[in-house]
Design an enzyme around this catalytic site. Structure first.
Site, PDB file in Angstrom:
ATOM      1  N   GLU A   1      32.453  31.966  41.292  1.00 44.86           N
ATOM      2  CA  GLU A   1      33.797  32.480  41.005  1.00 44.86           C
ATOM      3  C   GLU A   1      33.832  33.989  40.992  1.00 44.86           C
ATOM      4  OE1 GLU A   1      37.179  33.935  38.567  1.00 44.86           O
ATOM      5  OE2 GLU A   1      35.031  34.197  38.201  1.00 44.86           O
TER       6      GLU A   1
ATOM      7  N   ASP B   1      28.929  30.538  36.905  1.00 41.05           N
ATOM      8  CA  ASP B   1      28.227  31.747  37.332  1.00 41.05           C
ATOM      9  C   ASP B   1      28.643  32.944  36.483  1.00 41.05           C
ATOM     10  OD1 ASP B   1      30.822  31.669  38.548  1.00 41.05           O
ATOM     11  OD2 ASP B   1      30.203  33.282  39.909  1.00 41.05           O
TER      12      ASP B   1
END
Length: 359
Positions: free
Chosen positions: A129, A74
Site C-alpha cells: 500500500e 506493509d
C-alpha cells in the site's frame, strides 16, 4: 510457539508489538503474510484464501449484511525504529505502530474472538500500500477476485485516532513544462530563460484559493501546490526547459476528469508548453447516509471527520461498497522516525468494533 507464529490470544496492544517486530517493508511482506494466513487457518469459523501476499478470511453465517474489515500489512522503510518499544506511559514506539499494524492487530483480534458476529465478516490483509498504486495488493484483488471484496460496508483500519473519517480526497499529480532558448549566461539576452517562464504559473499557485465544499456534513479542504521544480543545465547556461510538478488534492465530489479539467483551467494562459499527468487516483464520497454506516457511527461514537488524504476507501467506493477510515493510529505520526501509538486507544478501538459486531 515458533518465532514466525502469531498468537491471536494476545490482546491487541501486545499483538501490535509482535506485528511491528515482524519487519515488512513494502515488497517484503511474504513472511508476515504467511504468519497471518497460518493464524487465520487455525480458526474453524473462517474460510481463508490467498492471492500473492494478500490474505482474505470470511465468515459464512448467512447474515443479511456483510462487512469488510481491511488493512495493509506493509510499512515504509524502517528508520532505526524496529524492534518496538513500550514506554512507561503505555505508548508503543516503532515503525508501523500507527500506520497501520495497530489496525491490523485489531482486525486479527476481531477475527479470533468474534466467531458469531451479527453481520458476516470479510477480513482483508493486503500488501504494497505504501508504494506505487500499480503494486497495491487491494487493487490486485479488486482486479483478479472482485467477488472476494463483495460487501455492504467496509471499514479500513487506517490511522484516524479512533475517530470515523469519511471518504477520502482524490489526488492528481501533473508535470507542467515551460520552454526557453539555451544561451551563454554572459549573453542572456540571446536566450530565453525557461525557469523565469515558470514565474506566472507559480504566481497563479500562490494566489490560488481552494474550495472547502461540505459533503454529507463534512467539510473537505482542497489544495493545489507545487511539490517540485526542476530546471537548469549548468552554472553558465540559460536553461531552455523547466518542469514544475503540481499536486491537486481535491474533494470527492469531483471526478478524475473534472479534477484534470480544473487544473488545466487554472493554468490557462500561463505559458505552459506541456501538461503531463503523472499520477491520478479518484476520491471517495463519505457514504455516511448508508444504514450500515449509520449503525457503525452509533456504535463507535464521536463526530465523523473528513479524510484529508487518499486511502483505499477509494477502491471500495469504486466497487460500490461504502467505506470509512477508522483505526487507532495517529495519521500525523505515520512514516515518522518517532512513530508511535497509545496502547489504550488500540484496546478501545478493538472493544468498540466488538460491541458493534456483537450487540
Amino acid at each position: 510457539m515458533p518465532d514466525s507464529a502469531l498468537d491471536l490470544r494476545q490482546d491487541a496492544a501486545r499483538l501490535t508489538a509482535r506485528l511491528v517486530d515482524f519487519p515488512s517493508e513494502s515488497g517484503t511482506e511474504k513472511a508476515l503474510a504467511d504468519a497471518v494466513e497460518e493464524a487465520l487457518r487455525e480458526l474453524p469459523h473462517l474460510s481463508v484464501t490467498r492471492y500473492g501476499n494478500n490474505v482474505v478470511a470470511r465468515t459464512g453465517l448467512g447474515r443479511s449484511e456483510r462487512v469488510i474489515l481491511a488493512g495493509h500489512i506493509d510499512t515504509v522503510p524502517i528508520a532505526g525504529n524496529v524492534p518496538s518499544r513500550l514506554d512507561e506511559h503505555g505508548v508503543l514506539w516503532g515503525c508501523g505502530t500507527s500506520d497501520m499494524k495497530s489496525g491490523v492487530a485489531v482486525q486479527l483480534r476481531i477475527a479470533a474472538t468474534v466467531p458469531e458476529p451479527n453481520r458476516d465478516l470479510t477480513f482483508v490483509f493486503y500488501d504494497n500500500e505504501e508504494v506505487a498504486a500499480h503494486l497495491n495488493g487491494l487493487g490486485h484483488l479488486a482486479e483478479a477476485h472482485p467477488d472476494w471484496l463483495a460487501g455492504d460496508f467496509a471499514v479500513l483500519l487506517e490511522p484516524s485516532q479512533g475517530q470515523v473519517e469519511g471518504g477520502c480526497q482524490g489526488t492528481l499529480r501533473v508535470h507542467l513544462r515551460t520552454e526557453g532558448v539555451r544561451a551563454h549566461s554572459a549573453r542572456g539576452w540571446m536566450g530565453a530563460n525557461a525557469i523565469h517562464a515558470a514565474g506566472p504559473l507559480l504566481a497563479r499557485l500562490a494566489a490560488y484559493e481552494p474550495r472547502r465544499p461540505v459533503i454529507d456534513g463534512l467539510e473537505y479542504r482542497e489544495g493545489l501546490n507545487a511539490v517540485r521544480i526542476e530546471g537548469g543545465v549548468a552554472g553558465n547556461v540559460i536553461p531552455d526547459a523547466c518542469t514544475v510538478t503540481v499536486n491537486f488534492r481535491y474533494a470527492p465530489d469531483r471526478s478524475e476528469e473534472e479534477a484534470l479539467a480544473h487544473v488545466r483551467e487554472v493554468f490557462e494562459g500561463c505559458g505552459v508548453a506541456e501538461l503531463v499527468v503523472d499520477d491520478s487516483s479518484p476520491g471517495a464520497l463519505p457514504g455516511l447516509a448508508h444504514p450500515a454506516a449509520r449503525a457503525f457511527l452509533e456504535a463507535v461514537g464521536g463526530e465523523p471527520r473528513p479524510k484529508f488524504g487518499w486511502t483505499d476507501v477509494s477502491r471500495f467506493s469504486a466497487l460500490g461498497v461504502p467505506a470509512v477510515n477508522y483505526g487507532p493510529g495517529d495519521p500525523n505520526l505515520a512514516h515518522k522516525r518517532d512513530e508511535r501509538v497509545e496502547t489504550e486507544l488500540i484496546l478501545h478501538c478493538e472493544e468498540r468494533l466488538r460491541r458493534w459486531l456483537t450487540s
